[in-house]
Design a protein around this motif. Structure first.
Motif, short mmCIF file in Angstrom:
data_model
loop_
_atom_site.label_atom_id
_atom_site.label_comp_id
_atom_site.label_asym_id
_atom_site.label_seq_id
_atom_site.Cartn_x
_atom_site.Cartn_y
_atom_site.Cartn_z
N ASP A 176 0.98 -1.33 -0.03
CA ASP A 176 0.05 0.04 -0.09
C ASP A 176 0.73 1.41 -0.15
O ASP A 176 0.57 2.30 0.82
CB ASP A 176 -0.90 -0.02 1.20
N GLY A 177 1.91 1.23 -0.81
CA GLY A 177 2.81 2.35 -0.83
C GLY A 177 3.81 2.39 0.34
O GLY A 177 4.55 3.35 0.25
N VAL A 178 3.79 1.51 1.37
CA VAL A 178 4.53 1.80 2.48
C VAL A 178 5.73 0.59 2.44
O VAL A 178 4.99 -0.36 2.20
CB VAL A 178 3.92 1.89 3.82
N ARG A 238 -2.09 -3.92 -1.65
CA ARG A 238 -1.51 -3.66 -3.02
C ARG A 238 0.12 -3.95 -2.65
O ARG A 238 0.55 -3.24 -1.93
CB ARG A 238 -1.77 -2.54 -3.81
N PHE A 239 0.73 -4.93 -3.24
CA PHE A 239 2.15 -5.03 -3.27
C PHE A 239 2.91 -4.79 -4.57
O PHE A 239 2.27 -4.69 -5.56
CB PHE A 239 2.48 -6.38 -2.91
N ARG A 240 3.98 -4.35 -4.39
CA ARG A 240 5.23 -4.12 -5.61
C ARG A 240 6.67 -4.29 -5.33
O ARG A 240 6.83 -3.77 -4.09
CB ARG A 240 4.80 -2.70 -6.17
N ALA A 241 7.25 -4.61 -6.07
CA ALA A 241 8.80 -4.85 -5.91
C ALA A 241 9.46 -4.01 -6.87
O ALA A 241 9.06 -4.22 -8.10
CB ALA A 241 9.14 -6.16 -5.77
N THR A 242 10.52 -3.37 -6.43
CA THR A 242 11.66 -2.74 -7.35
C THR A 242 12.72 -2.87 -7.06
O THR A 242 13.20 -3.14 -5.95
CB THR A 242 11.00 -1.20 -7.39
N SER A 243 13.80 -2.78 -8.07
CA SER A 243 15.26 -2.88 -7.91
C SER A 243 15.72 -1.65 -8.82
O SER A 243 14.94 -0.79 -9.45
CB SER A 243 15.86 -4.21 -7.96
N ALA A 244 17.16 -1.67 -8.63
CA ALA A 244 17.51 -0.81 -9.47
C ALA A 244 17.23 -0.82 -11.26
O ALA A 244 17.45 0.31 -11.89
CB ALA A 244 19.06 -0.68 -9.46
N SER A 245 17.16 -1.76 -11.43
CA SER A 245 16.97 -1.97 -13.08
C SER A 245 15.60 -2.85 -13.53
O SER A 245 15.43 -3.26 -14.53
CB SER A 245 18.14 -2.75 -13.59
N VAL A 255 -4.20 -8.09 -3.21
CA VAL A 255 -4.58 -9.35 -2.49
C VAL A 255 -5.44 -9.06 -1.60
O VAL A 255 -5.31 -8.09 -0.64
CB VAL A 255 -3.42 -10.22 -1.92
N ASP A 256 -6.59 -9.89 -1.58
CA ASP A 256 -7.73 -9.61 -0.39
C ASP A 256 -7.36 -10.61 0.66
O ASP A 256 -7.62 -11.95 0.48
CB ASP A 256 -8.94 -9.68 -0.84
N ILE A 257 -6.71 -10.16 1.96
CA ILE A 257 -6.27 -10.90 2.90
C ILE A 257 -7.50 -11.21 3.92
O ILE A 257 -8.02 -10.39 4.38
CB ILE A 257 -5.16 -10.23 3.56
#
Length: 356
Positions: A145-147, A166-173, A181-183
């Motif tokens: 959720d942006g945190v 809401r989940f998201r993963a990021t790296s340098a490239s 996901v509804d938990i």
């Protein structure tokens, strides 16, 4: 409700029955009155089902004087708000309380009730594991959720509040797509975040650069001068090229201004959410469990303002370049003057330079 309003006792009144911490004696009359007013308002809010307001009021009272009753009201309100993880930690804190005897009945009831609440949460608290694929998890930033999610929790089952996240993963490239996901309560769920360079590239919005086409040269056989019946069309061709460049530059200007408006509105919305959340969690006395959420909203608002400024800057340069190219296109209809236009960007400034 665990405590009746008539049994709610603040620091000032606890002195009459001989129970509270020694810090109460150091409080001024104004502080005692303020804590009492905040707690009484919080109790009213709790009775009326205003859970967020109750958390705010009891957090203010707790900031002045500590009481297990304050914490119990806050934890129960957080349960109603779906903040189970935060409530669990508060009940744990209440469970460890060791007040000095004699202990008033409301305080004893709050402490005795905490283990019961913890046992129920142990049965119903959902847990989640985040699996990052396609990169080293230690070099990846994951958000819920942006945190930001602490790196130590990636790849580990840990408690999480029920509800849609809401989940998201990021790296340098690389980056992953957003995964929603509804938990559900009592569930044990796994979320896979797959990093890919394509996702990272799609997230970036390239801004086309405005260029001035070079003046066209007359076509003809090599080393053969143009005949008098076919005069050079340098001026007309150059004018057409400048007009094309003008359209492109104006397009960039419109896109830049549009994006800037969108980013600015989004930043204002995030800032308002942050301000509201800051006030809701107690202002300067905002608990640590809520402060990270407020800080993330402020950070998103600042990023949005930066993007808005950059977009407006690019849009302004594009618009100015487009207008200039249209003016030069008109001149080239009757003159063969060679023109050169080049935008420049400096620290908090931008403009055009060239020769006509």
């Amino acid at each position: 409700m665990l405590f009746r309003r008539t049994h709610f006792i603040l620091c000032g009144t606890l002195l009459a029955v001989g129970v509270t911490s020694s810090t109460c004696f150091a409080l001024s009359d104004e502080e005692r009155a303020g804590a009492r007013a905040a707690a009484n308002q919080g109790a009213d809010d709790f009775d009326q089902g205003k859970w967020a307001e109750a958390v705010d009021m009891f957090s203010r009272a707790e900031a002045i004087v500590h009481s297990p009753i304050h914490l119990s009201y806050i934890a129960r309100s957080q349960l109603k708000l779906g903040q189970w993880v935060e409530a669990y930690e508060l009940f744990n804190r209440i469970k460890r309380e060791q007040p000095t005897p004699p202990v008033p009945a409301p305080v004893a009831t709050a402490i005795a009730d905490a283990p019961k609440q913890l046992a129920k949460l142990d049965e119903e608290m959902p847990s989640l594991i985040l699996n990052v694929k396609g990169a080293d998890p230690t070099s990846v930033s994951v958000t819920m959720d942006g945190v930001a999610v602490p790196a130590a929790l990636i790849g580990l089952y840990h408690p999480v509040n029920p509800g849609v996240h809401r989940f998201r993963a990021t790296s340098a490239s690389a980056s992953s797509n957003d995964v929603t996901v509804d938990i559900k309560p009592s569930s044990r769920q796994s979320v896979d975040l797959v990093l890919s360079a394509a996702s990272a590239a799609a997230a970036a919005v390239p801004v086309p650069a405005a260029t001035t086409p070079a003046a066209a040269t007359p076509a003809g056989p090599p080393h053969e001068p143009a005949t008098p019946s076919e005069p050079p069309a340098t001026g007309a061709s150059s004018g057409n090229g400048l007009r094309v460049g003008g359209y492109v530059a104006l397009g960039v200007g419109v896109v830049g201004v549009g994006l800037g408006t969108v980013f600015l509105l989004a930043a204002s919305s995030k800032q308002k959410q942050g301000d509201d959340a800051f006030e809701a969690c107690g202002g300067k006395s905002c608990p640590v469990s809520q402060r990270a959420f407020v800080d993330s909203l402020d950070s998103n608002a600042a990023s949005g303002r930066t993007l808005a400024f950059t977009s407006f800057l690019v849009g302004g340069i594009g618009a100015a370049t487009g207008i200039t190219l249209f003016v030069l296109a008109g001149k080239h209809g009757s003159s063969e003057t060679t023109a050169h236009v080049e935008p420049w960007i400096g620290y908090q400034s931008a403009g055009l330079s060239g020769s006509f």
